[in-house]
Design a protein around this motif. Structure first.
Motif, PDB file in Angstrom:
ATOM      1  N   ALA A  16      65.587 -46.006 -26.821  1.00 24.16           N
ATOM      2  CA  ALA A  16      66.392 -46.724 -26.101  1.00 24.16           C
ATOM      3  C   ALA A  16      68.061 -46.008 -26.142  1.00 24.16           C
ATOM      4  CB  ALA A  16      67.061 -48.251 -26.971  1.00 24.16           C
ATOM      5  N   SER A  17      68.544 -46.250 -25.101  1.00 30.13           N
ATOM      6  CA  SER A  17      69.973 -45.369 -24.931  1.00 30.13           C
ATOM      7  C   SER A  17      70.911 -46.179 -23.790  1.00 30.13           C
ATOM      8  CB  SER A  17      69.637 -44.140 -24.254  1.00 30.13           C
ATOM      9  OG  SER A  17      69.106 -44.378 -23.033  1.00 30.13           O
ATOM     10  N   GLU A  18      71.640 -45.544 -23.398  1.00 30.70           N
ATOM     11  CA  GLU A  18      72.846 -46.265 -22.539  1.00 30.70           C
ATOM     12  C   GLU A  18      72.377 -46.838 -21.448  1.00 30.70           C
ATOM     13  OE1 GLU A  18      76.052 -46.958 -23.950  1.00 30.70           O
ATOM     14  OE2 GLU A  18      75.267 -45.859 -25.821  1.00 30.70           O
ATOM     15  N   ASP A  19      71.134 -46.543 -20.991  1.00 30.26           N
ATOM     16  CA  ASP A  19      70.651 -46.827 -19.608  1.00 30.26           C
ATOM     17  C   ASP A  19      70.195 -48.509 -19.456  1.00 30.26           C
ATOM     18  OD1 ASP A  19      68.298 -46.597 -20.971  1.00 30.26           O
ATOM     19  OD2 ASP A  19      67.408 -44.999 -19.675  1.00 30.26           O
ATOM     20  N   LEU A  20      70.493 -49.182 -20.401  1.00 29.40           N
ATOM     21  CA  LEU A  20      70.034 -50.515 -20.446  1.00 29.40           C
ATOM     22  C   LEU A  20      68.531 -50.741 -20.298  1.00 29.40           C
ATOM     23  CD1 LEU A  20      72.809 -51.974 -17.941  1.00 29.40           C
ATOM     24  CD2 LEU A  20      73.031 -51.405 -20.598  1.00 29.40           C
ATOM     25  N   ARG A  21      67.741 -50.170 -20.756  1.00 31.69           N
ATOM     26  CA  ARG A  21      66.341 -50.309 -20.933  1.00 31.69           C
ATOM     27  C   ARG A  21      65.912 -49.605 -22.200  1.00 31.69           C
ATOM     28  NH1 ARG A  21      65.726 -46.316 -16.300  1.00 31.69           N
ATOM     29  NH2 ARG A  21      64.783 -44.573 -17.206  1.00 31.69           N
ATOM     30  N   ILE A  22      64.664 -50.095 -22.626  1.00 28.20           N
ATOM     31  CA  ILE A  22      63.876 -49.604 -23.762  1.00 28.20           C
ATOM     32  C   ILE A  22      62.510 -49.076 -23.134  1.00 28.20           C
ATOM     33  CG2 ILE A  22      62.570 -50.060 -25.803  1.00 28.20           C
ATOM     34  CD1 ILE A  22      64.554 -52.173 -26.259  1.00 28.20           C
ATOM     35  N   ASP A  23      62.330 -47.922 -23.319  1.00 26.88           N
ATOM     36  CA  ASP A  23      61.073 -47.167 -22.746  1.00 26.88           C
ATOM     37  C   ASP A  23      60.024 -47.256 -23.849  1.00 26.88           C
ATOM     38  OD1 ASP A  23      62.150 -46.454 -19.926  1.00 26.88           O
ATOM     39  OD2 ASP A  23      63.303 -45.021 -21.133  1.00 26.88           O
ATOM     40  N   ILE A  24      58.861 -47.484 -23.696  1.00 25.00           N
ATOM     41  CA  ILE A  24      57.580 -47.366 -24.373  1.00 25.00           C
ATOM     42  C   ILE A  24      56.723 -46.211 -23.945  1.00 25.00           C
ATOM     43  CG2 ILE A  24      55.742 -48.308 -25.515  1.00 25.00           C
ATOM     44  CD1 ILE A  24      57.477 -51.024 -25.554  1.00 25.00           C
ATOM     45  N   ALA A  25      56.427 -45.339 -24.556  1.00 19.79           N
ATOM     46  CA  ALA A  25      55.705 -44.218 -24.024  1.00 19.79           C
ATOM     47  C   ALA A  25      54.422 -43.787 -24.935  1.00 19.79           C
ATOM     48  CB  ALA A  25      56.405 -42.965 -23.815  1.00 19.79           C
ATOM     49  N   ASP A  26      53.339 -43.547 -24.008  1.00 18.65           N
ATOM     50  CA  ASP A  26      52.140 -43.201 -24.898  1.00 18.65           C
ATOM     51  C   ASP A  26      52.393 -41.643 -25.474  1.00 18.65           C
ATOM     52  OD1 ASP A  26      49.444 -41.368 -24.821  1.00 18.65           O
ATOM     53  OD2 ASP A  26      48.942 -43.475 -24.808  1.00 18.65           O
ATOM     54  N   ILE A  27      52.341 -41.603 -26.938  1.00 21.02           N
ATOM     55  CA  ILE A  27      52.545 -40.391 -27.429  1.00 21.02           C
ATOM     56  C   ILE A  27      51.655 -39.271 -26.958  1.00 21.02           C
ATOM     57  CG2 ILE A  27      52.063 -39.020 -29.794  1.00 21.02           C
ATOM     58  CD1 ILE A  27      54.624 -40.961 -29.737  1.00 21.02           C
ATOM     59  N   ASP A  28      50.322 -39.384 -26.622  1.00 19.47           N
ATOM     60  CA  ASP A  28      49.353 -38.256 -26.223  1.00 19.47           C
ATOM     61  C   ASP A  28      49.816 -37.807 -24.689  1.00 19.47           C
ATOM     62  OD1 ASP A  28      47.883 -38.273 -28.515  1.00 19.47           O
ATOM     63  OD2 ASP A  28      46.529 -39.800 -27.833  1.00 19.47           O
ATOM     64  N   THR A  29      50.085 -38.722 -23.920  1.00 17.34           N
ATOM     65  CA  THR A  29      50.238 -38.368 -22.347  1.00 17.34           C
ATOM     66  C   THR A  29      51.808 -38.169 -22.038  1.00 17.34           C
ATOM     67  OG1 THR A  29      50.188 -40.591 -21.603  1.00 17.34           O
ATOM     68  CG2 THR A  29      48.118 -39.423 -21.937  1.00 17.34           C
ATOM     69  N   GLY A  30      52.505 -38.960 -23.005  1.00 17.80           N
ATOM     70  CA  GLY A  30      53.902 -38.899 -22.473  1.00 17.80           C
ATOM     71  C   GLY A  30      54.276 -39.967 -21.460  1.00 17.80           C
ATOM     72  N   ALA A  31      53.338 -40.629 -20.884  1.00 14.82           N
ATOM     73  CA  ALA A  31      53.414 -41.613 -19.804  1.00 14.82           C
ATOM     74  C   ALA A  31      54.004 -42.850 -20.360  1.00 14.82           C
ATOM     75  CB  ALA A  31      52.120 -41.896 -19.030  1.00 14.82           C
ATOM     76  N   CYS A  32      54.809 -43.469 -19.555  1.00 16.48           N
ATOM     77  CA  CYS A  32      55.583 -44.524 -19.645  1.00 16.48           C
ATOM     78  C   CYS A  32      54.807 -45.712 -19.670  1.00 16.48           C
ATOM     79  CB  CYS A  32      56.789 -44.866 -18.841  1.00 16.48           C
ATOM     80  SG  CYS A  32      57.487 -46.373 -19.083  1.00 16.48           S
ATOM     81  N   VAL A  33      54.528 -46.522 -20.578  1.00 23.91           N
ATOM     82  CA  VAL A  33      53.123 -47.615 -20.555  1.00 23.91           C
ATOM     83  C   VAL A  33      54.196 -48.978 -20.188  1.00 23.91           C
ATOM     84  CG1 VAL A  33      51.603 -46.462 -21.809  1.00 23.91           C
ATOM     85  CG2 VAL A  33      53.192 -47.878 -23.151  1.00 23.91           C
ATOM     86  N   HIS A  34      55.424 -49.134 -20.841  1.00 22.03           N
ATOM     87  CA  HIS A  34      56.151 -50.180 -20.484  1.00 22.03           C
ATOM     88  C   HIS A  34      57.673 -49.926 -20.449  1.00 22.03           C
ATOM     89  CE1 HIS A  34      56.197 -54.601 -19.753  1.00 22.03           C
ATOM     90  NE2 HIS A  34      57.316 -54.730 -20.749  1.00 22.03           N
ATOM     91  N   GLU A  35      58.484 -50.874 -19.833  1.00 22.27           N
ATOM     92  CA  GLU A  35      59.822 -50.674 -19.787  1.00 22.27           C
ATOM     93  C   GLU A  35      60.538 -51.990 -20.077  1.00 22.27           C
ATOM     94  OE1 GLU A  35      62.029 -48.151 -16.782  1.00 22.27           O
ATOM     95  OE2 GLU A  35      62.652 -49.934 -15.818  1.00 22.27           O
TER      96      GLU A  35
END
Length: 81
Positions: A16-35
């Protein structure tokens, strides 16, 4: 980035940062799986040690007081897959 946490199984990272969202990413691929959209910046994210649950906390804008100032209250929410 204000805060980050790895899931108990090492499969995901939440940040989480100042951009008003929480990013959840897959460790292996780096792909965002949920926001997760937030109304204000979050101060903390933490995964459960035993389940795919993410707790997050921050100062949320609640409204405007009689003098036109934003009122704030602390929030804690739980997100689960």
């Amino acid at each position: 980035v204000r805060t980050l946490s790895f899931s108990h199984d090492g499969k995901y990272i939440a940040s989480a940062s100042e951009d008003l969202r929480i990013d959840i990413a897959d460790i292996d691929t780096g792909a965002c799986v949920h926001e997760i959209q937030c109304r204000s910046a979050m101060n903390s994210v933490a995964w459960s040690p035993t389940a795919p649950l993410l707790a997050y906390a921050g100062d949320d804008r609640e409204g405007v007081d009689g003098q036109g100032r934003y009122t704030r209250e602390g929030i804690v929410r739980i997100f689960g897959f």
